[in-house]
Scaffold this active site. Structure first.
Site, short mmCIF file in Angstrom:
data_model
loop_
_atom_site.label_atom_id
_atom_site.label_comp_id
_atom_site.label_asym_id
_atom_site.label_seq_id
_atom_site.Cartn_x
_atom_site.Cartn_y
_atom_site.Cartn_z
N TYR A 15 -2.42 5.83 3.31
CA TYR A 15 -2.16 6.86 2.14
C TYR A 15 -1.32 7.74 2.36
CZ TYR A 15 -6.46 4.47 0.58
OH TYR A 15 -7.49 3.60 0.17
N ASN A 39 6.03 0.31 9.38
CA ASN A 39 4.69 -0.18 9.38
C ASN A 39 4.47 -1.35 10.09
OD1 ASN A 39 1.84 0.76 8.17
ND2 ASN A 39 2.21 -1.33 6.99
N GLU A 172 -21.92 3.57 2.30
CA GLU A 172 -21.20 2.74 0.99
C GLU A 172 -21.15 1.21 1.67
OE1 GLU A 172 -18.02 5.13 -1.19
OE2 GLU A 172 -17.18 4.43 0.51
N ALA A 319 -8.75 9.99 2.12
CA ALA A 319 -7.46 9.40 1.40
C ALA A 319 -7.09 10.60 0.45
CB ALA A 319 -8.15 8.15 0.66
N LYS A 379 -15.91 6.72 -9.30
CA LYS A 379 -15.35 6.12 -8.23
C LYS A 379 -14.29 5.25 -8.43
CE LYS A 379 -15.62 5.23 -3.48
NZ LYS A 379 -15.53 6.32 -2.49
#
Length: 402
Positions: A15, A39, A172, A319, A379
């Site tokens: 992020y 990356n 979660e 995030a 969400k």
């Protein structure tokens, strides 16, 4: 001239790193800087969705997309490589694909699981850490149900899942499991009453960022769907049988066919090797997100320990914070390239929502408590907005939650 362009090197396409690059490529011309993004994978994955992929409520492919879909090739050089060394003084980064020099560096290498030295936790418990670990966990859970259904001699431990940690990820994940388990029971003809979900938490309270009312709502929702909570129960070890916990000074063995650790993350292990004053993979920033002694090195996201002016504790690793840091870092890089002074980072807390499966949740939005379907909807909005900010409307339409 092209050869006079400053080299901006961004490590990590999570992020924070990807938000830095996507904003830079919007605000800078192609000849303003030589931007390189490194990356270790060719894809970005939505780490805030890992609990869903781990439970099997979404496919692991749903949470990833190619980094190349988000970068402008005319402005950004994207390199798939693993960073092996950061030499901050020589202004050089070594990878398994070569060496890269920089004038300005952004370190956004993300997180790994933190087991706090608990004996056997790394070896015997699943971690919700990345795409591969999530894929492995979801397959394991389904295999346990399939094996139970196919076995003549049933072992109820195949249907038992231990979850270590009642923080954000743990809750979660449990919410997703309560959605997934009825599907697995139906698919394999398993009596759902035999399934056992147990959450073990050392702290006296779960979800410490929320009010008692929201915590009570989440607990009741999950308990009604079959989750048992063991709060104020420290895990002292993990073995092939499950968790070893301490109750009233005595050790007890909790047994299950699946043990999952969700109670801690830390920044990249490369941080300790590269910087000073690092704790749990996080380095303390200055207010502009650079680090002490290096006005051209920004550390953001999970590797950042940013303490707002006047406060004593670093912001958590979320995030929302990572993306705001990425945007701010891009603005400060533009300022440096223009010979201007950097500006201090100001975090805007828009709220936090914890999902309880696909259709329920709890959260705080601009200081107000919310729960139920409203929280679940919000969400999905948050998740889709993150994709939009990184990849645009087309990617949000393809990968979003609507």
């Amino acid at each position: 001239m092209a050869q006079d362009r400053k080299k901006v090197l961004v490590l990590g396409a999570g992020y924070a790193g990807l938000q830095t690059v996507t904003k830079l490529q919007k605000e800078l011309s192609a000849d303003a800087a030589e931007i390189t993004l490194i990356n270790k994978n060719e894809y970005h994955y939505e780490s805030t969705w890992l609990h869903e992929a781990s439970a099997g409520t979404i496919n692991y492919e749903d949470l990833l997309y190619p980094v190349e879909k988000t970068v402008n090739k005319d402005k950004v050089n994207f390199v798939v490589a693993e960073v092996t060394k950061i030499d901050r003084n020589a202004k050089r980064v070594e990878t398994d694909k070569g060496v890269y020099d920089f004038d300005i560096l952004v370190v956004a290498l993300g997180f790994v699981s933190e087991t706090f030295g608990i004996d056997g936790m790394k070896e015997h418990a699943f971690q919700i850490e990345n795409v591969l670990t999530s894929r492995k966990l979801s397959r394991h859970i389904e295999d346990k149900f399939a094996n139970y259904a196919a076995s003549k001699e049933k072992d109820d431990k195949d249907l038992s899942i231990l979850v270590g940690g009642a923080g954000f990820t743990g809750i979660e994940f449990l919410g997703e499991l309560t959605d997934r388990i009825p599907e697995l029971c139906s698919k394999y003809g398993v009596d759902q009453s035999k399934v056992k979900l147990t959450c073990v938490e050392a702290a006296p309270k779960m979800l410490p960022m929320f009010s008692d009312d929201l915590v009570s709502y989440a607990v009741k929702y999950l308990e009604d769907r079959g989750v048992e909570f063991k709060i104020a129960t420290p895990i002292v070890a993990c073995n092939e049988k499950g968790f070893v916990v301490e109750v009233n000074g005595e050790k007890q063995q909790l047994e299950a066919g699946t043990s999952v650790w969700t109670a801690g993350v830390r920044g990249s292990h490369l941080m300790e090797e590269s910087f000073e004053g690092v704790k749990r993979g996080r380095v303390i920033n200055k207010q502009d997100l650079t680090i002490e002694g290096h006005n051209d090195i920004f550390v953001i996201g999970d590797c950042s320990a940013f303490i707002p002016a006047g406060e004593e504790r670093p912001l958590p690793t979320t995030a929302q914070i990572a993306m705001q840091q990425g945007e701010h870092t891009a603005s400060n890089i533009k300022r440096l390239l223009n010979g201007e002074s950097t500006q201090d980072f100001q975090y805007v807390n828009r709220g936090t929502v914890c999902s309880l499966g696909a259709n329920d949740g709890v959260g705080i939005v601009y200081g107000r408590d919310i729960a139920g379907k409203k929280a679940a909807f919000l969400k999905k909005v948050i998740d889709t907005r993150a994709i939009y900010k990184l990849g645009g409307i087309g990617l949000a339409f393809k990968k979003g939650k609507f």
